[in-house]
Design a protein around this motif. Structure first.
Motif, PDB file in Angstrom:
ATOM      1  N   ILE A 193       0.864  -1.172   0.000  1.00  0.00           N
ATOM      2  CA  ILE A 193       0.000   0.000   0.000  1.00  0.00           C
ATOM      3  C   ILE A 193       0.904   1.226   0.000  1.00  0.00           C
ATOM      4  N   ASP A 194       1.051   1.843  -1.176  1.00  0.00           N
ATOM      5  CA  ASP A 194       1.804   3.083  -1.292  1.00  0.00           C
ATOM      6  C   ASP A 194       0.932   4.089  -2.039  1.00  0.00           C
ATOM      7  N   LYS A 195       1.507   5.158  -2.556  1.00  0.00           N
ATOM      8  CA  LYS A 195       0.685   6.193  -3.172  1.00  0.00           C
ATOM      9  C   LYS A 195       0.010   5.736  -4.456  1.00  0.00           C
ATOM     10  N   TYR A 196       0.373   4.546  -4.947  1.00  0.00           N
ATOM     11  CA  TYR A 196      -0.286   3.987  -6.128  1.00  0.00           C
ATOM     12  C   TYR A 196      -1.378   2.988  -5.747  1.00  0.00           C
ATOM     13  N   ALA A 197      -1.788   3.026  -4.491  1.00  0.00           N
ATOM     14  CA  ALA A 197      -2.870   2.175  -4.001  1.00  0.00           C
ATOM     15  C   ALA A 197      -4.083   3.033  -3.661  1.00  0.00           C
ATOM     16  N   PRO A 198      -5.267   2.689  -4.155  1.00  0.00           N
ATOM     17  CA  PRO A 198      -6.461   3.415  -3.719  1.00  0.00           C
ATOM     18  C   PRO A 198      -6.587   3.478  -2.196  1.00  0.00           C
ATOM     19  N   LEU A 199      -6.175   2.425  -1.506  1.00  0.00           N
ATOM     20  CA  LEU A 199      -6.240   2.415  -0.041  1.00  0.00           C
ATOM     21  C   LEU A 199      -5.422   3.529   0.594  1.00  0.00           C
ATOM     22  N   PHE A 200      -4.384   3.982  -0.076  1.00  0.00           N
ATOM     23  CA  PHE A 200      -3.543   5.059   0.439  1.00  0.00           C
ATOM     24  C   PHE A 200      -4.312   6.380   0.490  1.00  0.00           C
ATOM     25  N   HIS A 201      -5.377   6.468  -0.313  1.00  0.00           N
ATOM     26  CA  HIS A 201      -6.091   7.730  -0.499  1.00  0.00           C
ATOM     27  C   HIS A 201      -7.500   7.688   0.089  1.00  0.00           C
ATOM     28  N   VAL A 202      -7.697   6.868   1.091  1.00  0.00           N
ATOM     29  CA  VAL A 202      -8.981   6.810   1.789  1.00  0.00           C
ATOM     30  C   VAL A 202      -9.325   8.199   2.329  1.00  0.00           C
ATOM     31  N   ARG A 203     -10.520   8.659   2.030  1.00  0.00           N
ATOM     32  CA  ARG A 203     -10.929   9.976   2.522  1.00  0.00           C
ATOM     33  C   ARG A 203     -12.448  10.089   2.575  1.00  0.00           C
ATOM     34  N   LYS A 204     -12.896  10.839   3.528  1.00  0.00           N
ATOM     35  CA  LYS A 204     -14.331  10.978   3.795  1.00  0.00           C
ATOM     36  C   LYS A 204     -15.073  11.681   2.669  1.00  0.00           C
TER      37      LYS A 204
END
Length: 277
Positions: A193-204
């Motif tokens: 999980i790095d900046k190329y993972a959607p999980l890295f960008h979890v946001r409300k």
């Protein structure tokens, strides 16, 4: 949400509940959506950075589906899934450059350029830029998620990713894509999980999201579980509009039964917006 059967979905289709089908449609093919960034990229950009637009001829301000094909970021061609034909929506189907001719983040950059093109041009094709839904299968689902969650890609075009009407990845990675891991010498069984993972960008504040996978026992290595973890983390940060659907009886090739769920999601989102006006 685990789908035990698809009776309700087929009921919607049989009764024409989702979208009317008695319209005339136009298909415009091989539209270039980005310019060349350097001389040695000209040929490949001209070859791959093209899209098709399929839209109802005499209806305006329709919802638009941007569809990214799958193929592991290594193969595949733009196409319109049969279930999206004659459904009262516009469809933008996209080709993008692929490994090994390019490496990350070019795939995501191309996807963002295609979405930006859609924002800027869809009105010419009877679409509404306030009703753009981004989706795709497998690698295409991954690209849809990255464009919608990492706001930096659309910011290059002065577009806020939050203006997307919805994200609907079909069985897309939420960890870093395995081809990107391969480019970094990381094996496919090593989750990253790095900046190329959607999980890295979890946001409300992300757009509304519908996550769809095949059955967890039939999917690709851990695909359901990684998507379920993304779903859980989005709930933890209190994202207000996200749902996870698991299609029993289907593995990774789950596009056909997922299409009615996509269309119903679009219908529900549009009805919700109307009720809030």
């Amino acid at each position: 949400m685990k789908i035990q059967n698809l009776i309700l979905v087929f009921f919607f289709l049989i009764n024409g509940f989702l979208f009317s089908q008695d319209k005339e449609y136009v298909l415009k093919e091989d539209i270039s959506y980005r310019t060349q960034s350097s001389q040695n990229e000209d040929v490949y950009i001209k070859e791959r950075c093209k899209l098709d637009v399929y839209y109802p001829k005499d209806t305006t301000n329709v919802a638009t589906i941007v569809w990214f094909h799958g193929g592991g970021l290594e193969f595949g061609e733009k196409h319109i899934p049969e279930g999206l034909l004659n459904k009262g929506v516009a469809v933008v189907t996209v080709n993008y450059r692929m490994h090994p001719k390019v490496k990350h983040p070019v795939y995501i950059e191309d996807a963002a350029a295609a979405v930006a093109w859609t924002f800027n041009n869809i009105k010419k094709y009877n679409g509404d830029s306030n009703k753009i839904f981004v989706t795709g299968h497998s690698a295409g689902g991954y690209l849809a998620s990255m464009v919608g969650l990492d706001k930096s890609y659309l910011e290059e075009y002065n577009i806020d990713a939050n203006d997307l009407a919805g994200l609907i990845p079909f069985s897309g990675h939420t960890i870093t894509h395995f081809t990107i891991r391969k480019e970094n010498g990381i094996k496919g069984t090593q989750p990253i999980i790095d900046k190329y993972a959607p999980l890295f960008h979890v946001r409300k504040d992300a757009p509304p999201i519908l996550l769809i996978t095949g059955n967890r026992e039939k999917e690709l290595l851990g695909r359901y579980e990684e998507v379920a973890y993304f779903y859980r983390m989005m709930k933890v940060v209190e994202h207000p509009d996200i749902e996870l659907m698991e299609l029993d009886g289907y593995g990774h090739n789950m596009v056909y039964p997922a299409i009615p769920l996509l269309l119903n999601f679009i219908k529900e989102q549009q009805e919700t917006k109307k009720s809030h006006k």
